[in-house]
Design a protein around this motif. Structure first.
Motif, mmCIF file in Angstrom:
data_model
loop_
_atom_site.group_PDB
_atom_site.id
_atom_site.type_symbol
_atom_site.label_atom_id
_atom_site.label_comp_id
_atom_site.label_asym_id
_atom_site.label_seq_id
_atom_site.Cartn_x
_atom_site.Cartn_y
_atom_site.Cartn_z
ATOM 1 N N VAL A 1 -4.948 7.269 8.526
ATOM 2 C CA VAL A 1 -4.042 6.654 7.549
ATOM 3 C C VAL A 1 -3.014 5.763 8.236
ATOM 4 O O VAL A 1 -2.873 4.575 7.905
ATOM 5 C CB VAL A 1 -3.325 7.738 6.711
ATOM 6 N N THR B 1 -7.933 4.069 4.380
ATOM 7 C CA THR B 1 -8.820 4.484 5.468
ATOM 8 C C THR B 1 -10.228 3.901 5.296
ATOM 9 O O THR B 1 -11.056 4.034 6.197
ATOM 10 C CB THR B 1 -8.927 6.016 5.560
ATOM 11 N N LYS B 2 -10.490 3.256 4.164
ATOM 12 C CA LYS B 2 -11.799 2.666 3.866
ATOM 13 C C LYS B 2 -11.698 1.149 3.957
ATOM 14 O O LYS B 2 -11.115 0.505 3.083
ATOM 15 C CB LYS B 2 -12.272 3.064 2.465
ATOM 16 N N GLY C 1 -5.178 2.534 8.731
ATOM 17 C CA GLY C 1 -4.751 1.913 7.477
ATOM 18 C C GLY C 1 -4.065 0.579 7.721
ATOM 19 O O GLY C 1 -4.285 -0.402 7.000
ATOM 20 N N THR D 1 0.845 -1.197 0.000
ATOM 21 C CA THR D 1 0.000 0.000 0.000
ATOM 22 C C THR D 1 0.881 1.248 0.000
ATOM 23 O O THR D 1 2.053 1.201 0.364
ATOM 24 C CB THR D 1 -0.938 0.032 1.217
ATOM 25 N N CYS E 1 -6.602 2.174 -3.995
ATOM 26 C CA CYS E 1 -7.146 1.807 -2.693
ATOM 27 C C CYS E 1 -6.874 2.907 -1.682
ATOM 28 O O CYS E 1 -5.732 3.358 -1.533
ATOM 29 C CB CYS E 1 -6.527 0.495 -2.204
ATOM 30 N N ASP E 2 -7.910 3.333 -0.999
ATOM 31 C CA ASP E 2 -7.801 4.262 0.123
ATOM 32 C C ASP E 2 -7.801 3.420 1.395
ATOM 33 O O ASP E 2 -8.828 2.824 1.751
ATOM 34 C CB ASP E 2 -8.984 5.228 0.103
ATOM 35 N N ARG F 1 -6.774 12.773 10.621
ATOM 36 C CA ARG F 1 -6.173 12.411 9.332
ATOM 37 C C ARG F 1 -5.000 11.463 9.517
ATOM 38 O O ARG F 1 -4.890 10.441 8.834
ATOM 39 C CB ARG F 1 -5.717 13.681 8.599
ATOM 40 N N GLN G 1 -12.547 -0.949 0.905
ATOM 41 C CA GLN G 1 -11.588 -0.921 -0.200
ATOM 42 C C GLN G 1 -10.402 -1.838 0.081
ATOM 43 O O GLN G 1 -9.865 -2.471 -0.838
ATOM 44 C CB GLN G 1 -11.114 0.512 -0.447
ATOM 45 N N ASP H 1 -2.320 2.292 -4.249
ATOM 46 C CA ASP H 1 -2.154 3.679 -3.806
ATOM 47 C C ASP H 1 -3.491 4.387 -3.954
ATOM 48 O O ASP H 1 -4.317 3.998 -4.796
ATOM 49 C CB ASP H 1 -1.079 4.401 -4.626
ATOM 50 N N VAL H 2 -3.709 5.404 -3.149
ATOM 51 C CA VAL H 2 -4.931 6.189 -3.277
ATOM 52 C C VAL H 2 -4.944 6.938 -4.601
ATOM 53 O O VAL H 2 -6.008 7.263 -5.134
ATOM 54 C CB VAL H 2 -5.078 7.152 -2.071
ATOM 55 N N ASN H 3 -3.749 7.213 -5.160
ATOM 56 C CA ASN H 3 -3.602 7.880 -6.447
ATOM 57 C C ASN H 3 -3.287 6.823 -7.507
ATOM 58 O O ASN H 3 -2.174 6.317 -7.592
ATOM 59 C CB ASN H 3 -2.476 8.918 -6.370
#
Length: 280
Positions: free
Chosen positions: A113, A65-66, A117, A12, A62-63, A109, A69, A37-39
């Motif tokens: 993460v 924090t979800k 995460g 990740t 993939c985020d 935040r 996902q 990656d989230v991006n």
């Protein structure tokens, strides 16, 4: 336990920094991997670079924090790779600021993460490793998780929790042939300290700038840390502390906690004086 000849891995936060460096190092070992990656665009760039090394990679957005996902990521990794030998919970963010002044939105935040995460990664992938009867979990923490520092309360809390979670996980799964490692590096060159300061407060902005300089001026880059991580996994090490300075400071804290605390207080005075001087 180590890794097989062509390890199957999920990483990740692999669109840049240490995550990308780990992917490239695994690629040189002919690894097969899911680059998460989230991006998604950055993940695809990592996939392209892995291809140049001879490895095989697939990009999956993939985020972390979800939880839904991350669970979908585990299913996709099993489908694409047929199983997973190494799970790297690497996605992370940094922040700096005094307790009571750092906005609670920043605390959330960072904990979402850095801690949640990793919790989501373990929750999503450990059942797969249990079914397989083997594999390895590599959690990326920080020396800040072993030795708390002033002005880094949120970051230190998140990384200390990752160390504690990893210790617990090792005790629960080691007898099943599942390995666990937690990595605790000092500052190294990465983009984790990039982005805007977490507050408009002038002192917070100066602290953020100081942290960014420490990261940017570090002697080691993500490539060296990635090699140390995989070498530690190969040796089935639990605590991976790549820098000698980190190992010595950690020894000092364990041998003389009060002396270490005195050093932290002196560091606080030094940072505060430097911050005030820079603001003049």
């Amino acid at each position: 336990m180590g890794l097989p000849e062509r390890p199957r891995a999920v990483i990740t936060g692999a669109g840049s920094g240490l995550g990308r460096a780990l992917c490239l190092e695994l690629g040189r070992r002919s690894g097969r991997m899911v680059v998460s990656d989230v991006n998604e665009a950055e993940a695809r760039e990592t996939v392209r670079r892995v291809g140049l090394t001879g490895g095989e990679a697939h990009a999956v957005a993939c985020d972390v924090t979800k939880p839904e996902q991350v669970e979908a990521l585990a299913l996709e990794a099993e489908r694409l790779l047929g199983g997973v030998d190494l799970v790297v919970n690497n996605a992370g963010v940094a922040t700096g600021g005094e307790v009571g002044r750092l906005p609670l939105t920043e605390w959330k935040r960072v904990l979402d993460v850095n801690l949640w995460g990793v919790i989501h990664g373990c929750h999503g992938f450990v059942p797969l490793l249990r079914r397989q009867g083997g594999g390895h979990v590599l959690n990326i923490a920080s020396a800040a998780g072993l030795m708390s520092a002033p002005y880094m309360g949120a970051y230190c809390a998140s990384k200390a929790a990752v160390v504690a979670l990893s210790e617990t996980l090792l005790a629960e799964v080691q007898h099943l042939g599942i390995g666990v490692s937690v990595v605790c590096p000092m500052f190294f060159r990465t983009n984790i300290a990039g982005g805007p300061a977490p507050s408009d407060d002038a002192e917070a902005q100066q602290l953020h700038a100081t942290a960014a300089r420490l990261v940017n001026d570090a002697r080691l880059g993500p490539e060296e840390i990635a090699r140390a991580c995989l070498e530690g996994v190969e040796r089935d090490e639990f605590y991976i502390v790549p820098m000698a300075s980190g190992r010595w400071l950690w020894r000092l804290k364990r041998l003389s906690p009060e002396l270490f605390a005195q050093g932290s207080r002196l560091l606080t005075k030094f940072v505060r004086s430097r911050t005030r001087h820079a603001r003049r």
